[in-house]
Design an enzyme around this catalytic site. Structure first.
Site, PDB file in Angstrom:
ATOM      1  N   CYS A 114       0.811  -1.231   0.000  1.00 36.86           N
ATOM      2  CA  CYS A 114       0.000   0.000   0.000  1.00 36.86           C
ATOM      3  C   CYS A 114       0.840   1.274   0.000  1.00 36.86           C
ATOM      4  O   CYS A 114       0.306   2.365  -0.216  1.00 36.86           O
ATOM      5  CB  CYS A 114      -0.943   0.011   1.192  1.00 36.86           C
ATOM      6  SG  CYS A 114      -2.029  -1.409   1.201  1.00 36.86           S
ATOM      7  N   HIS A 266      -3.763   7.000   1.943  1.00 35.18           N
ATOM      8  CA  HIS A 266      -4.100   5.656   1.458  1.00 35.18           C
ATOM      9  C   HIS A 266      -5.510   5.314   1.916  1.00 35.18           C
ATOM     10  O   HIS A 266      -5.932   5.704   3.018  1.00 35.18           O
ATOM     11  CB  HIS A 266      -3.083   4.671   2.035  1.00 35.18           C
ATOM     12  CG  HIS A 266      -3.442   3.240   1.822  1.00 35.18           C
ATOM     13  ND1 HIS A 266      -3.779   2.753   0.588  1.00 35.18           N
ATOM     14  CD2 HIS A 266      -3.527   2.197   2.691  1.00 35.18           C
ATOM     15  CE1 HIS A 266      -4.059   1.458   0.701  1.00 35.18           C
ATOM     16  NE2 HIS A 266      -3.916   1.098   1.971  1.00 35.18           N
ATOM     17  N   ASN A 296     -10.138  -0.881  -0.912  1.00 39.31           N
ATOM     18  CA  ASN A 296      -8.694  -0.722  -0.805  1.00 39.31           C
ATOM     19  C   ASN A 296      -8.032  -1.325  -2.045  1.00 39.31           C
ATOM     20  O   ASN A 296      -7.964  -2.542  -2.179  1.00 39.31           O
ATOM     21  CB  ASN A 296      -8.219  -1.409   0.483  1.00 39.31           C
ATOM     22  CG  ASN A 296      -6.721  -1.261   0.709  1.00 39.31           C
ATOM     23  OD1 ASN A 296      -5.990  -0.809  -0.163  1.00 39.31           O
ATOM     24  ND2 ASN A 296      -6.263  -1.662   1.887  1.00 39.31           N
TER      25      ASN A 296
HETATM   26  O1  UT7 Z   1      -3.935  -1.246   3.459  1.00 38.99           O
HETATM   27  C1  UT7 Z   1      -3.409  -1.732   4.655  1.00 38.99           C
HETATM   28  C2  UT7 Z   1      -4.058  -2.995   4.919  1.00 38.99           C
HETATM   29  N1  UT7 Z   1      -5.259  -3.074   5.647  1.00 38.99           N
HETATM   30  C3  UT7 Z   1      -5.733  -2.260   6.613  1.00 38.99           C
HETATM   31  O2  UT7 Z   1      -5.249  -1.191   6.871  1.00 38.99           O
HETATM   32  C4  UT7 Z   1      -6.902  -2.756   7.398  1.00 38.99           C
HETATM   33  C5  UT7 Z   1      -6.788  -2.403   8.862  1.00 38.99           C
HETATM   34  N2  UT7 Z   1      -7.809  -3.002   9.687  1.00 38.99           N
HETATM   35  C6  UT7 Z   1      -9.133  -2.704   9.558  1.00 38.99           C
HETATM   36  O3  UT7 Z   1      -9.508  -1.945   8.676  1.00 38.99           O
HETATM   37  C7  UT7 Z   1     -10.102  -3.296  10.545  1.00 38.99           C
HETATM   38  O4  UT7 Z   1      -9.383  -3.939  11.574  1.00 38.99           O
HETATM   39  C8  UT7 Z   1     -11.112  -4.310   9.903  1.00 38.99           C
HETATM   40  C9  UT7 Z   1     -12.063  -3.561   9.007  1.00 38.99           C
HETATM   41  C10 UT7 Z   1     -10.355  -5.353   9.107  1.00 38.99           C
HETATM   42  C11 UT7 Z   1     -11.913  -4.989  11.002  1.00 38.99           C
HETATM   43  O5  UT7 Z   1     -12.570  -4.039  11.816  1.00 38.99           O
HETATM   44  P1  UT7 Z   1     -12.461  -4.154  13.427  1.00 38.99           P
HETATM   45  O6  UT7 Z   1     -13.310  -3.096  13.956  1.00 38.99           O
HETATM   46  O7  UT7 Z   1     -11.000  -4.097  13.754  1.00 38.99           O
HETATM   47  O8  UT7 Z   1     -13.098  -5.527  13.685  1.00 38.99           O
HETATM   48  P2  UT7 Z   1     -12.449  -6.824  14.398  1.00 38.99           P
HETATM   49  O9  UT7 Z   1     -11.342  -7.394  13.594  1.00 38.99           O
HETATM   50  O10 UT7 Z   1     -12.151  -6.451  15.773  1.00 38.99           O
HETATM   51  O11 UT7 Z   1     -13.654  -7.845  14.330  1.00 38.99           O
HETATM   52  C12 UT7 Z   1     -14.901  -7.564  14.941  1.00 38.99           C
HETATM   53  C13 UT7 Z   1     -15.856  -8.719  14.664  1.00 38.99           C
HETATM   54  C14 UT7 Z   1     -15.282 -10.108  14.821  1.00 38.99           C
HETATM   55  O12 UT7 Z   1     -16.243 -10.897  15.453  1.00 38.99           O
HETATM   56  P3  UT7 Z   1     -16.154 -11.209  17.048  1.00 38.99           P
HETATM   57  O13 UT7 Z   1     -14.841 -11.934  17.209  1.00 38.99           O
HETATM   58  O14 UT7 Z   1     -16.182  -9.881  17.710  1.00 38.99           O
HETATM   59  O15 UT7 Z   1     -17.369 -12.044  17.280  1.00 38.99           O
HETATM   60  C15 UT7 Z   1     -15.121 -10.595  13.398  1.00 38.99           C
HETATM   61  O16 UT7 Z   1     -15.245 -11.977  13.259  1.00 38.99           O
HETATM   62  O17 UT7 Z   1     -16.351  -8.635  13.312  1.00 38.99           O
HETATM   63  C16 UT7 Z   1     -16.259  -9.916  12.703  1.00 38.99           C
HETATM   64  N3  UT7 Z   1     -16.052  -9.730  11.259  1.00 38.99           N
HETATM   65  C17 UT7 Z   1     -17.073  -9.553  10.403  1.00 38.99           C
HETATM   66  N4  UT7 Z   1     -18.414  -9.525  10.583  1.00 38.99           N
HETATM   67  C18 UT7 Z   1     -19.180  -9.308   9.494  1.00 38.99           C
HETATM   68  C19 UT7 Z   1     -14.888  -9.658  10.589  1.00 38.99           C
HETATM   69  N5  UT7 Z   1     -15.136  -9.446   9.284  1.00 38.99           N
HETATM   70  C20 UT7 Z   1     -16.489  -9.378   9.143  1.00 38.99           C
HETATM   71  C21 UT7 Z   1     -17.347  -9.179   8.044  1.00 38.99           C
HETATM   72  N6  UT7 Z   1     -18.676  -9.159   8.261  1.00 38.99           N
HETATM   73  N7  UT7 Z   1     -16.886  -8.984   6.787  1.00 38.99           N
END
Ligand code: UT7
Length: 339
Positions: A114, A266, A296
């Site tokens: 990225c 980004h 992204n």
């Molecule tokens: O370009 C550089 C690369 N990438 C990034 O910069 C991404 C950086 N990270 C993020 O953008 C965020 O961490 C995410 C969008 C990936 C995730 O958001 P979050 O608020 O950090 O959520 P989390 O990982 O803490 O997950 C929360 C919950 C989990 O369930 P439990 O364990 O709380 O029951 C996940 O299993 O959301 C669940 N989950 C989903 N639910 C519905 C994860 N993906 C999904 C989904 N739909 N697509």
């Protein structure tokens, strides 16, 4: 007199096929609201398979050559940033060179995910100011949809990424050193960083030389060829490093947030960009985001956003621009440019 790197133009290309959050809910256990609330993404573009990354790269490159009325004869250096090349090797640089019919100029692939655009602009500036290039084409392109896992198991990454490309045409310009730096168009400064401690926080593990036999049946079955990410870790580090890059580059150029006309960060997550904006004390209208439409697109997010910001009149000649990026590696950085 000294040499300066001027951004002559920017263009982008995205595939036609729109994939909405609602479309994704038919493939995996997710919801439109979850994706929107957690990331800001409403839709993304996917290629019809198979479409190699070089195809998107070529489309965006042709557009910038046309826009800047640059002949293929003039281009004397090519930089190509991608994490999703057509082949394991060679990179897409030479493919873009031959596809455009450029002379047998140097073609260098950049692999910083990225952060491709910020590293690319910094490298372009170095090649130009050292006299190695007078007219440099920088292309950032990604086709990521084929490697995503659209089952519920892959939902934490599959909803985030999209396909797309952007290209910049950069030219050497002689400038009078006595003129105020901010009164002249061109790249003023770049700040780059990396920390390999984060390599396995966001990666595709195989195929690769860390595995016996390059890829094993177990690697294949365990889907180690799909992206793996600890989202929270990436999120936290992205905010810290993007703030660090912005603070450092502003401080060492004796600038304050008010001096910046537009920040093009980004596009990984709207919440990341909002956290960075708040911490640095920028106003909302100073930041350009378009993750809503494209997700992204990794190295291509900033070039696509620059191209759209210019089309929408948000980025104009003479504006002081700040780019900010963070990506897998970890890698990060910023550029300060008078547009
Ligand atoms: O370009 C550089 C690369 N990438 C990034 O910069 C991404 C950086 N990270 C993020 O953008 C965020 O961490 C995410 C969008 C990936 C995730 O958001 P979050 O608020 O950090 O959520 P989390 O990982 O803490 O997950 C929360 C919950 C989990 O369930 P439990 O364990 O709380 O029951 C996940 O299993 O959301 C669940 N989950 C989903 N639910 C519905 C994860 N993906 C999904 C989904 N739909 N697509």
């Amino acid at each position: 007199m000294s040499l300066r790197t001027v951004v002559e133009g920017v263009s982008h290309y995205v595939p036609e096929r729109r994939v909405t959050n609602a479309d994704l809910t038919t493939m995996m256990d997710t919801s439109e609201q979850w994706i929107l609330d957690r990331t800001g993404i409403e839709e993304r573009r996917f290629v019809d398979q198979p479409t190699p990354t070089s195809h998107l790269a070529l489309e965006s490159a042709r557009r910038v050559l046309e826009k800047t009325k640059t002949s293929t004869e003039d281009v004397d250096f090519l930089l190509a940033a991608t994490l999703s090349p057509d082949f394991y090797f060679p990179g897409i640089g030479p493919m873009i060179q031959s596809g455009l019919g450029l002379k047998t100029i140097p073609a260098l692939d950049i692999r910083v995910q990225c952060s491709g655009l910020v590293y690319g602009l910094s490298a372009a500036d170095a090649f130009i100011r050292s006299g190695q290039s007078k007219c440099l084409l920088l292309v950032c392109a990604e086709v990521q949809s084929p490697v995503l896992d659209f089952s519920t198991r892959g939902r934490d990454t599959a909803v985030l990424f999209g396909d797309g490309a952007g290209a910049l045409l950069l030219r050497a310009e002689e400038t009078d050193d006595s003129t105020d730096l901010l009164a002249r168009r061109g790249i003023i400064d770049s700040y780059l960083g990396s920390d390999g401690q984060g390599a396995e926080v966001l990666c595709v593990r195989t195929p690769g030389t860390s595995t016996t036999g390059f890829i094993t049946q177990e690697d294949f079955d365990e889907r180690r060829w799909r992206p793996h990410m600890d989202g929270r870790q990436v999120f936290k580090n992205a905010v810290i490093r993007m703030c660090e890059a912005a603070t450092e580059i502003l401080q060492r150029n004796s600038l304050t947030p008010d001096d910046i006309a537009l920040i093009v960060p980004h596009q990984a997550n709207l919440r990341i960009n909002e956290a960075v904006r708040e911490r640095l004390g920028f106003r909302e209208e100073q930041v350009f985001n378009n993750i809503q439409k494209y997700g992204n697109t990794t190295s291509a997010t900033i070039p696509i956003a620059l191209s759209e910001a210019e089309e929408e009149g948000r980025l104009k000649r003479g504006d002081l621009l700040l780019t900010l990026a963070f990506g897998a590696g970890f890698t990060w950085g910023a550029n300060l440019v008078v547009w």
